[in-house]
Design a protein around this motif. Sequence first.
Motif, PDB file in Angstrom:
ATOM      1  N   ALA A 134       0.836  -1.206   0.000  1.00  0.00           N
ATOM      2  CA  ALA A 134       0.000   0.000   0.000  1.00  0.00           C
ATOM      3  C   ALA A 134       0.872   1.257   0.000  1.00  0.00           C
ATOM      4  O   ALA A 134       0.559   2.242  -0.690  1.00  0.00           O
ATOM      5  CB  ALA A 134      -0.913  -0.010   1.227  1.00  0.00           C
ATOM      6  N   PHE A 135       1.964   1.214   0.733  1.00  0.00           N
ATOM      7  CA  PHE A 135       2.900   2.343   0.723  1.00  0.00           C
ATOM      8  C   PHE A 135       3.447   2.555  -0.684  1.00  0.00           C
ATOM      9  O   PHE A 135       3.539   3.688  -1.165  1.00  0.00           O
ATOM     10  CB  PHE A 135       4.031   2.070   1.722  1.00  0.00           C
ATOM     11  CG  PHE A 135       5.127   3.084   1.684  1.00  0.00           C
ATOM     12  CD1 PHE A 135       4.938   4.357   2.184  1.00  0.00           C
ATOM     13  CD2 PHE A 135       6.364   2.756   1.151  1.00  0.00           C
ATOM     14  CE1 PHE A 135       5.949   5.299   2.149  1.00  0.00           C
ATOM     15  CE2 PHE A 135       7.385   3.683   1.118  1.00  0.00           C
ATOM     16  CZ  PHE A 135       7.179   4.961   1.616  1.00  0.00           C
ATOM     17  N   SER A 136       3.782   1.468  -1.359  1.00  0.00           N
ATOM     18  CA  SER A 136       4.301   1.574  -2.725  1.00  0.00           C
ATOM     19  C   SER A 136       3.238   2.113  -3.673  1.00  0.00           C
ATOM     20  O   SER A 136       3.553   2.884  -4.584  1.00  0.00           O
ATOM     21  CB  SER A 136       4.781   0.215  -3.219  1.00  0.00           C
ATOM     22  OG  SER A 136       5.845  -0.235  -2.428  1.00  0.00           O
ATOM     23  N   CYS A 137       1.988   1.694  -3.467  1.00  0.00           N
ATOM     24  CA  CYS A 137       0.897   2.196  -4.311  1.00  0.00           C
ATOM     25  C   CYS A 137       0.755   3.704  -4.185  1.00  0.00           C
ATOM     26  O   CYS A 137       0.336   4.376  -5.130  1.00  0.00           O
ATOM     27  CB  CYS A 137      -0.421   1.528  -3.944  1.00  0.00           C
ATOM     28  SG  CYS A 137      -0.535  -0.192  -4.446  1.00  0.00           S
ATOM     29  N   ALA A 138       1.085   4.244  -3.031  1.00  0.00           N
ATOM     30  CA  ALA A 138       1.005   5.692  -2.841  1.00  0.00           C
ATOM     31  C   ALA A 138       2.288   6.394  -3.300  1.00  0.00           C
ATOM     32  O   ALA A 138       2.234   7.499  -3.849  1.00  0.00           O
ATOM     33  CB  ALA A 138       0.748   6.003  -1.370  1.00  0.00           C
ATOM     34  N   LEU A 139       3.427   5.743  -3.100  1.00  0.00           N
ATOM     35  CA  LEU A 139       4.706   6.380  -3.402  1.00  0.00           C
ATOM     36  C   LEU A 139       5.022   6.409  -4.897  1.00  0.00           C
ATOM     37  O   LEU A 139       5.524   7.420  -5.403  1.00  0.00           O
ATOM     38  CB  LEU A 139       5.827   5.668  -2.651  1.00  0.00           C
ATOM     39  CG  LEU A 139       7.223   6.240  -2.828  1.00  0.00           C
ATOM     40  CD1 LEU A 139       7.287   7.652  -2.240  1.00  0.00           C
ATOM     41  CD2 LEU A 139       8.246   5.344  -2.162  1.00  0.00           C
ATOM     42  N   VAL A 140       4.745   5.342  -5.604  1.00  0.00           N
ATOM     43  CA  VAL A 140       5.108   5.255  -7.020  1.00  0.00           C
ATOM     44  C   VAL A 140       4.480   6.373  -7.850  1.00  0.00           C
ATOM     45  O   VAL A 140       5.181   7.032  -8.630  1.00  0.00           O
ATOM     46  CB  VAL A 140       4.785   3.855  -7.588  1.00  0.00           C
ATOM     47  CG1 VAL A 140       4.852   3.823  -9.099  1.00  0.00           C
ATOM     48  CG2 VAL A 140       5.732   2.821  -6.994  1.00  0.00           C
TER      49      VAL A 140
END
Length: 100
Positions: A25-31
């Motif tokens: 989920a963090f990656s979904c927001a960061l990318v």
Amino acid sequence: MSGPRPDPEPRPAPDTVSDVIRWAAFSCALVPVVLLWYGTSPAGAAGAALGLAAVTTACRLLLRRSERCARRHGGDGEVSAEDSGAQRGGRHTRRPTPVD
């Protein structure tokens, strides 16, 4: 001098699936933020975010399903060679054969 003391209560296993999902989920927001920072169009960043969210959701469902199956079939998650089908094919004999 005494030996090691046994733990009064076993420690619960860490919830690794939740950790994986949190990082996803963090990656979904960061990318998308990084893509926008480097000049990608907002539509491209949104498409990447939706794609990552879809993959994350599918992985979460599969991980939770495998956890349920592991609990249902013994809880340790290990599958014997007979259960996994590792011994299919080849020569099958009832008695052990000598090894050259």
